[in-house]
Scaffold this motif. Sequence first.
Motif, PDB file in Angstrom:
ATOM      1  N   GLY A 186       0.954  -5.302  12.952  1.00  0.00           N
ATOM      2  CA  GLY A 186      -0.117  -6.291  13.066  1.00  0.00           C
ATOM      3  C   GLY A 186      -0.018  -7.393  12.037  1.00  0.00           C
ATOM      4  N   GLY A 187       0.995  -7.320  11.148  1.00  0.00           N
ATOM      5  CA  GLY A 187       1.173  -8.347  10.131  1.00  0.00           C
ATOM      6  C   GLY A 187       0.072  -8.353   9.087  1.00  0.00           C
ATOM      7  N   ILE A 188      -0.582  -7.194   8.899  1.00  0.00           N
ATOM      8  CA  ILE A 188      -1.698  -7.111   7.953  1.00  0.00           C
ATOM      9  C   ILE A 188      -1.195  -6.781   6.558  1.00  0.00           C
ATOM     10  CG2 ILE A 188      -3.881  -5.942   7.450  1.00  0.00           C
ATOM     11  CD1 ILE A 188      -4.028  -5.346  10.514  1.00  0.00           C
ATOM     12  N   VAL A 189      -0.366  -5.740   6.455  1.00  0.00           N
ATOM     13  CA  VAL A 189       0.303  -5.371   5.197  1.00  0.00           C
ATOM     14  C   VAL A 189       1.728  -4.982   5.565  1.00  0.00           C
ATOM     15  CG1 VAL A 189       0.312  -3.867   3.169  1.00  0.00           C
ATOM     16  CG2 VAL A 189      -1.874  -4.467   4.257  1.00  0.00           C
ATOM     17  N   ASN A 190       2.693  -5.684   5.061  1.00  0.00           N
ATOM     18  CA  ASN A 190       4.083  -5.447   5.470  1.00  0.00           C
ATOM     19  C   ASN A 190       4.749  -4.299   4.712  1.00  0.00           C
ATOM     20  OD1 ASN A 190       4.157  -7.501   7.420  1.00  0.00           O
ATOM     21  ND2 ASN A 190       4.552  -9.049   5.845  1.00  0.00           N
ATOM     22  N   ASN A 191       4.399  -4.129   3.443  1.00  0.00           N
ATOM     23  CA  ASN A 191       5.030  -3.095   2.619  1.00  0.00           C
ATOM     24  C   ASN A 191       4.076  -1.905   2.502  1.00  0.00           C
ATOM     25  OD1 ASN A 191       6.371  -1.535   0.758  1.00  0.00           O
ATOM     26  ND2 ASN A 191       6.757  -3.210  -0.678  1.00  0.00           N
ATOM     27  N   VAL A 192       4.281  -0.918   3.359  1.00  0.00           N
ATOM     28  CA  VAL A 192       3.428   0.277   3.375  1.00  0.00           C
ATOM     29  C   VAL A 192       4.324   1.513   3.290  1.00  0.00           C
ATOM     30  CG1 VAL A 192       1.620   1.557   4.575  1.00  0.00           C
ATOM     31  CG2 VAL A 192       1.773  -0.932   4.859  1.00  0.00           C
ATOM     32  N   GLN A 193       4.087   2.347   2.282  1.00  0.00           N
ATOM     33  CA  GLN A 193       4.869   3.565   2.088  1.00  0.00           C
ATOM     34  C   GLN A 193       3.996   4.795   2.328  1.00  0.00           C
ATOM     35  OE1 GLN A 193       8.138   3.126   1.465  1.00  0.00           O
ATOM     36  NE2 GLN A 193       7.719   0.915   1.464  1.00  0.00           N
ATOM     37  N   VAL A 194       4.632   5.905   2.729  1.00  0.00           N
ATOM     38  CA  VAL A 194       3.932   7.183   2.898  1.00  0.00           C
ATOM     39  C   VAL A 194       4.647   8.237   2.060  1.00  0.00           C
ATOM     40  CG1 VAL A 194       3.249   9.006   4.506  1.00  0.00           C
ATOM     41  CG2 VAL A 194       3.170   6.605   5.242  1.00  0.00           C
ATOM     42  N   VAL A 195       3.878   8.991   1.261  1.00  0.00           N
ATOM     43  CA  VAL A 195       4.427  10.108   0.490  1.00  0.00           C
ATOM     44  C   VAL A 195       3.642  11.364   0.841  1.00  0.00           C
ATOM     45  CG1 VAL A 195       5.227   8.683  -1.421  1.00  0.00           C
ATOM     46  CG2 VAL A 195       2.913   9.636  -1.485  1.00  0.00           C
ATOM     47  N   ASN A 196       4.289  12.523   0.775  1.00  0.00           N
ATOM     48  CA  ASN A 196       3.671  13.795   1.141  1.00  0.00           C
ATOM     49  C   ASN A 196       3.469  14.675  -0.083  1.00  0.00           C
ATOM     50  OD1 ASN A 196       5.548  12.949   3.636  1.00  0.00           O
ATOM     51  ND2 ASN A 196       3.773  14.073   4.382  1.00  0.00           N
ATOM     52  N   VAL A 197       2.274  15.222  -0.221  1.00  0.00           N
ATOM     53  CA  VAL A 197       1.946  16.163  -1.297  1.00  0.00           C
ATOM     54  C   VAL A 197       1.221  17.346  -0.653  1.00  0.00           C
ATOM     55  CG1 VAL A 197       0.824  16.514  -3.526  1.00  0.00           C
ATOM     56  CG2 VAL A 197       1.730  14.253  -2.937  1.00  0.00           C
ATOM     57  N   PRO A 198       1.960  18.323  -0.119  1.00  0.00           N
ATOM     58  CA  PRO A 198       1.322  19.404   0.642  1.00  0.00           C
ATOM     59  C   PRO A 198       0.769  20.513  -0.231  1.00  0.00           C
ATOM     60  CG  PRO A 198       3.697  19.680   0.662  1.00  0.00           C
ATOM     61  CD  PRO A 198       3.422  18.397  -0.082  1.00  0.00           C
ATOM     62  N   LEU A 220       0.840  -1.186   0.000  1.00  0.00           N
ATOM     63  CA  LEU A 220       0.000   0.000   0.000  1.00  0.00           C
ATOM     64  C   LEU A 220       0.885   1.251   0.000  1.00  0.00           C
ATOM     65  CD1 LEU A 220      -2.718  -0.874   2.688  1.00  0.00           C
ATOM     66  CD2 LEU A 220      -3.066  -0.748   0.220  1.00  0.00           C
ATOM     67  N   THR A 221       0.396   2.305  -0.637  1.00  0.00           N
ATOM     68  CA  THR A 221       1.055   3.605  -0.587  1.00  0.00           C
ATOM     69  C   THR A 221       0.050   4.640  -0.104  1.00  0.00           C
ATOM     70  OG1 THR A 221       2.565   3.077  -2.401  1.00  0.00           O
ATOM     71  CG2 THR A 221       2.252   5.398  -1.882  1.00  0.00           C
ATOM     72  N   PHE A 222       0.353   5.272   1.024  1.00  0.00           N
ATOM     73  CA  PHE A 222      -0.488   6.337   1.549  1.00  0.00           C
ATOM     74  C   PHE A 222      -0.009   7.680   1.021  1.00  0.00           C
ATOM     75  CE2 PHE A 222      -1.215   3.469   5.269  1.00  0.00           C
ATOM     76  CZ  PHE A 222      -2.607   3.505   5.284  1.00  0.00           C
ATOM     77  N   MET A 223      -0.908   8.475   0.469  1.00  0.00           N
ATOM     78  CA  MET A 223      -0.606   9.877   0.229  1.00  0.00           C
ATOM     79  C   MET A 223      -1.077  10.669   1.445  1.00  0.00           C
ATOM     80  SD  MET A 223      -2.122  12.701  -2.446  1.00  0.00           S
ATOM     81  CE  MET A 223      -1.362  12.085  -3.949  1.00  0.00           C
ATOM     82  N   SER A 224      -0.170  11.443   2.032  1.00  0.00           N
ATOM     83  CA  SER A 224      -0.537  12.433   3.043  1.00  0.00           C
ATOM     84  C   SER A 224      -0.544  13.784   2.339  1.00  0.00           C
ATOM     85  CB  SER A 224       0.487  12.445   4.187  1.00  0.00           C
ATOM     86  OG  SER A 224       0.281  13.576   5.009  1.00  0.00           O
ATOM     87  N   PRO A 225      -1.725  14.425   2.164  1.00  0.00           N
ATOM     88  CA  PRO A 225      -1.781  15.672   1.408  1.00  0.00           C
ATOM     89  C   PRO A 225      -1.368  16.883   2.244  1.00  0.00           C
ATOM     90  CG  PRO A 225      -3.981  15.044   2.074  1.00  0.00           C
ATOM     91  CD  PRO A 225      -3.054  13.948   2.557  1.00  0.00           C
ATOM     92  N   SER A 226      -0.321  16.698   3.036  1.00  0.00           N
ATOM     93  CA  SER A 226       0.224  17.752   3.899  1.00  0.00           C
ATOM     94  C   SER A 226       1.727  17.545   4.003  1.00  0.00           C
ATOM     95  CB  SER A 226      -0.406  17.707   5.288  1.00  0.00           C
ATOM     96  OG  SER A 226      -0.055  16.501   5.958  1.00  0.00           O
ATOM     97  N   ALA A 227       2.407  18.530   4.560  1.00  0.00           N
ATOM     98  CA  ALA A 227       3.848  18.418   4.758  1.00  0.00           C
ATOM     99  C   ALA A 227       4.150  17.430   5.885  1.00  0.00           C
ATOM    100  CB  ALA A 227       4.436  19.788   5.100  1.00  0.00           C
ATOM    101  N   PRO A 228       5.365  16.886   5.937  1.00  0.00           N
ATOM    102  CA  PRO A 228       5.755  16.039   7.068  1.00  0.00           C
ATOM    103  C   PRO A 228       5.562  16.791   8.385  1.00  0.00           C
ATOM    104  CG  PRO A 228       7.370  15.875   5.314  1.00  0.00           C
ATOM    105  CD  PRO A 228       6.419  16.975   4.910  1.00  0.00           C
ATOM    106  N   GLY A 229       5.072  16.070   9.391  1.00  0.00           N
ATOM    107  CA  GLY A 229       4.840  16.678  10.691  1.00  0.00           C
ATOM    108  C   GLY A 229       3.418  17.128  10.913  1.00  0.00           C
TER     109      GLY A 229
END
Length: 334
Positions: free
Chosen positions: A79-91, A53-62
Amino acid sequence: MSALWTVNHKGVIVTAKRKLMGAVGIAATMVLVGVAAFDASQSTTGTDPSTKLTFMSPSAPGGGWDLAARESQQALRAGGIVNNVQVVNVPGAGGTIGLSQFVGLGADPTNLMMTGTVMMGAINVNKSTVDLSDTTPIARLAEDYEVFIVPANSPYETLDDFIADWKQNPHSVAIGGGGVGGTDHLLAGLVAEEAGIDPGDINYVSYAGGGEVLTSLLSNTVAIGVSGYNEFSDQIEAGNLRALAVSAEEPIDGIDVPTLIDQGVDVHLPNWRGIVAPPGITDAERDQLVAIFEEMAATPEWQDTLERNSWEPALLTGADFAAFIEEDQARGDQ
């Protein structure tokens, strides 16, 4: 005096003032910082959501969305539900820059976006050509609350101190918070109106995320900040910042800050956090994502996340969450 902002038993905003939204939008000083493009190389088309999964956070880090995305990332992994999870920021623009990019990514169920109350107001103020009806709602996860915060060396020892000075010359007091039309901005306007200040007179400086609000406070660029409590909690505990008020209806366990209501300001405002997927995914893909987040919400790791961050559990999924978004967004359009 009657409450300017109330919610029903589900935490849905049930009253707001269009006049206020227009006034604060005109008065605001808008600063859009660090606009970033979502890297197409992050796309995971063809990958199963239970694998990556890849999460977009539509804000700056922090910022609050960034925190919620990274806490979800950790809970899914632990929790062993999804092991490969990335977060990217688009503020930028209260999350509407990220929203516009997200909607254009295509029907890939492995791309998700964090959203919430902030985006509802920003969609209207920024006249966004897309809104949350253009996404696929997956899950509302939690609610948190806003705080009014000042540097430790501020002359404002209490909320009354701040409001007394604010009323003397509203425009002379710079208030830092998130995007124009978002929760921080709206709360500042509601408190101003309750205190007898014309929201059109306030000097609101918007930033892309809570991290930038913190920097502006510590550098004395703004006199007071408004954002989610957890974006400032470490600095409060370290003694670098002082919280004057929290936007909860009642005192919150684990947060030793008086509410606005307890200090005679009849305003309270919850800030929900939730997950949406791109438009066009299949019903089966949506149901799979709903199941992933229902499983996450039941894990000890997520329960620990709620406790550590003093978040209120507010799980709502699938069609119920879609109805909540439609109702919330309709109020913002009024």
